[in-house]
Write a protein that holds these residues in place. Sequence first.
Motif, PDB file in Angstrom:
ATOM      1  N   ASP A  60      19.274 108.305  51.033  1.00 38.10           N
ATOM      2  CA  ASP A  60      19.544 109.475  51.427  1.00 38.10           C
ATOM      3  C   ASP A  60      18.794 109.693  52.891  1.00 38.10           C
ATOM      4  O   ASP A  60      19.513 110.280  53.897  1.00 38.10           O
ATOM      5  N   VAL A  61      17.867 109.173  53.050  1.00 40.07           N
ATOM      6  CA  VAL A  61      17.393 108.947  54.603  1.00 40.07           C
ATOM      7  C   VAL A  61      18.126 108.359  55.644  1.00 40.07           C
ATOM      8  O   VAL A  61      18.398 109.085  56.662  1.00 40.07           O
ATOM      9  N   ARG A  62      18.692 106.937  54.917  1.00 35.23           N
ATOM     10  CA  ARG A  62      19.770 106.617  55.884  1.00 35.23           C
ATOM     11  C   ARG A  62      21.027 107.140  56.184  1.00 35.23           C
ATOM     12  O   ARG A  62      21.323 107.160  57.508  1.00 35.23           O
ATOM     13  N   ALA A  63      21.276 107.805  55.213  1.00 36.79           N
ATOM     14  CA  ALA A  63      22.596 108.835  55.486  1.00 36.79           C
ATOM     15  C   ALA A  63      22.037 109.857  56.445  1.00 36.79           C
ATOM     16  O   ALA A  63      23.136 110.240  57.390  1.00 36.79           O
ATOM     17  N   ALA A  64      21.149 110.498  56.190  1.00 39.88           N
ATOM     18  CA  ALA A  64      20.753 111.573  57.273  1.00 39.88           C
ATOM     19  C   ALA A  64      20.687 110.912  58.674  1.00 39.88           C
ATOM     20  O   ALA A  64      21.023 111.629  59.802  1.00 39.88           O
ATOM     21  N   LEU A  65      20.165 109.814  58.763  1.00 41.16           N
ATOM     22  CA  LEU A  65      20.222 108.963  60.230  1.00 41.16           C
ATOM     23  C   LEU A  65      21.676 108.756  60.702  1.00 41.16           C
ATOM     24  O   LEU A  65      21.791 108.984  61.944  1.00 41.16           O
ATOM     25  N   ASP A  66      22.642 108.472  59.840  1.00 35.51           N
ATOM     26  CA  ASP A  66      23.710 108.313  60.210  1.00 35.51           C
ATOM     27  C   ASP A  66      24.440 109.650  60.771  1.00 35.51           C
ATOM     28  O   ASP A  66      24.784 109.633  61.757  1.00 35.51           O
ATOM     29  N   GLU A  67      24.093 110.848  60.274  1.00 39.10           N
ATOM     30  CA  GLU A  67      24.602 112.243  60.506  1.00 39.10           C
ATOM     31  C   GLU A  67      23.687 112.448  61.788  1.00 39.10           C
ATOM     32  O   GLU A  67      24.363 112.921  62.607  1.00 39.10           O
ATOM     33  N   ALA A  68      22.577 112.086  61.869  1.00 37.67           N
ATOM     34  CA  ALA A  68      21.644 112.340  63.311  1.00 37.67           C
ATOM     35  C   ALA A  68      22.540 111.645  64.432  1.00 37.67           C
ATOM     36  O   ALA A  68      22.797 112.174  65.673  1.00 37.67           O
ATOM     37  N   LYS A  69      22.892 110.311  64.202  1.00 41.02           N
ATOM     38  CA  LYS A  69      23.789 109.582  65.048  1.00 41.02           C
ATOM     39  C   LYS A  69      24.911 110.470  65.703  1.00 41.02           C
ATOM     40  O   LYS A  69      25.442 110.411  66.725  1.00 41.02           O
ATOM     41  N   ASP A  70      25.680 110.658  64.716  1.00 36.88           N
ATOM     42  CA  ASP A  70      26.861 111.654  64.866  1.00 36.88           C
ATOM     43  C   ASP A  70      26.755 112.942  65.628  1.00 36.88           C
ATOM     44  O   ASP A  70      27.252 113.253  66.556  1.00 36.88           O
ATOM     45  N   ALA A  71      25.765 113.372  65.248  1.00 37.36           N
ATOM     46  CA  ALA A  71      25.246 114.686  65.956  1.00 37.36           C
ATOM     47  C   ALA A  71      24.884 114.298  67.268  1.00 37.36           C
ATOM     48  O   ALA A  71      25.203 115.334  68.254  1.00 37.36           O
ATOM     49  N   LEU A  72      24.137 113.320  67.709  1.00 38.08           N
ATOM     50  CA  LEU A  72      23.803 113.231  68.892  1.00 38.08           C
ATOM     51  C   LEU A  72      25.083 113.095  69.465  1.00 38.08           C
ATOM     52  O   LEU A  72      25.190 113.487  70.818  1.00 38.08           O
ATOM     53  N   GLU A  73      25.939 112.156  69.313  1.00 38.15           N
ATOM     54  CA  GLU A  73      27.085 111.954  70.020  1.00 38.15           C
ATOM     55  C   GLU A  73      28.108 113.295  70.423  1.00 38.15           C
ATOM     56  O   GLU A  73      28.313 113.593  71.583  1.00 38.15           O
ATOM     57  N   ASP A  74      28.054 114.131  69.322  1.00 30.64           N
ATOM     58  CA  ASP A  74      28.569 115.298  69.436  1.00 30.64           C
ATOM     59  C   ASP A  74      27.958 116.322  70.416  1.00 30.64           C
ATOM     60  O   ASP A  74      28.493 117.064  71.211  1.00 30.64           O
ATOM     61  N   ASP A  75      26.442 116.480  70.244  1.00 25.44           N
ATOM     62  CA  ASP A  75      25.685 117.233  71.091  1.00 25.44           C
ATOM     63  C   ASP A  75      25.843 116.649  72.649  1.00 25.44           C
ATOM     64  O   ASP A  75      25.794 117.605  73.509  1.00 25.44           O
ATOM     65  N   ALA A  76      25.809 115.396  72.765  1.00 26.22           N
ATOM     66  CA  ALA A  76      25.858 114.967  74.064  1.00 26.22           C
ATOM     67  C   ALA A  76      27.142 115.257  74.749  1.00 26.22           C
ATOM     68  O   ALA A  76      27.396 115.499  76.055  1.00 26.22           O
ATOM     69  N   ALA A  77      28.363 114.988  74.057  1.00 28.09           N
ATOM     70  CA  ALA A  77      29.816 115.604  74.597  1.00 28.09           C
ATOM     71  C   ALA A  77      29.751 117.106  74.730  1.00 28.09           C
ATOM     72  O   ALA A  77      30.755 117.288  75.674  1.00 28.09           O
ATOM     73  N   SER A  78      28.923 117.924  74.173  1.00 25.40           N
ATOM     74  CA  SER A  78      29.267 119.220  74.471  1.00 25.40           C
ATOM     75  C   SER A  78      28.079 120.052  75.309  1.00 25.40           C
ATOM     76  O   SER A  78      28.270 121.147  75.442  1.00 25.40           O
ATOM     77  N   ALA A  79      27.388 118.940  75.799  1.00 27.11           N
ATOM     78  CA  ALA A  79      26.064 119.471  76.584  1.00 27.11           C
ATOM     79  C   ALA A  79      26.633 119.977  78.019  1.00 27.11           C
ATOM     80  O   ALA A  79      27.557 119.614  78.588  1.00 27.11           O
ATOM     81  N   SER A  80      26.055 121.220  78.264  1.00 26.43           N
ATOM     82  CA  SER A  80      26.729 121.998  79.472  1.00 26.43           C
ATOM     83  C   SER A  80      26.044 121.557  80.782  1.00 26.43           C
ATOM     84  O   SER A  80      26.465 122.222  81.896  1.00 26.43           O
ATOM     85  N   ASN A  81      24.847 121.031  80.615  1.00 25.96           N
ATOM     86  CA  ASN A  81      24.205 120.607  81.983  1.00 25.96           C
ATOM     87  C   ASN A  81      24.729 119.381  82.457  1.00 25.96           C
ATOM     88  O   ASN A  81      25.685 118.678  82.286  1.00 25.96           O
ATOM     89  N   ILE A  82      24.011 118.993  83.683  1.00 26.28           N
ATOM     90  CA  ILE A  82      24.247 117.700  84.267  1.00 26.28           C
ATOM     91  C   ILE A  82      24.301 116.435  83.350  1.00 26.28           C
ATOM     92  O   ILE A  82      23.418 116.319  82.795  1.00 26.28           O
ATOM     93  N   THR A  83      25.525 115.788  83.679  1.00 27.91           N
ATOM     94  CA  THR A  83      25.250 114.344  83.156  1.00 27.91           C
ATOM     95  C   THR A  83      25.421 113.362  84.088  1.00 27.91           C
ATOM     96  O   THR A  83      26.169 113.513  85.021  1.00 27.91           O
ATOM     97  N   VAL A  84      24.368 112.601  83.810  1.00 28.59           N
ATOM     98  CA  VAL A  84      24.358 111.343  84.842  1.00 28.59           C
ATOM     99  C   VAL A  84      24.860 110.083  84.193  1.00 28.59           C
ATOM    100  O   VAL A  84      24.244 109.534  83.222  1.00 28.59           O
ATOM    101  N   SER A  85      25.744 109.176  84.655  1.00 27.37           N
ATOM    102  CA  SER A  85      26.052 107.971  84.205  1.00 27.37           C
ATOM    103  C   SER A  85      25.626 106.772  85.042  1.00 27.37           C
ATOM    104  O   SER A  85      25.474 106.904  86.330  1.00 27.37           O
TER     105      SER A  85
END
Length: 84
Positions: free
Chosen positions: A57-82
């Motif tokens: 269950d912990v490993r599944a939650a970590l996978d969900e956290a990685k997906d959430a990281l991608e989603d949150d980073a994509a929708s972040a409204s502040n400055i993005t630096v590449s």
Amino acid sequence: MCTNGVNTGQFEQMIDQIDDHIKLERRWSHTLAHMAGDAGYETVSEKLHTVQALLDDVRAALDEAKDALEDDAASASNITVSLV
């Protein structure tokens, strides 16, 4: 890529490191559960199999956290630096 002061690539790598650690602990709990069962310690074996399931269950939650990281980073409204 950094988003809102967070290097998302490094953040994802840290989540992967946690996952690797949990994967190892899951393997150990599985091995110990069978050792306990083979030795006649049924209650211990059962508890360790429960630990194994919880670590899944912990490993599944970590996978969900990685997906959430991608989603949150994509929708972040502040400055993005590449990094170029």
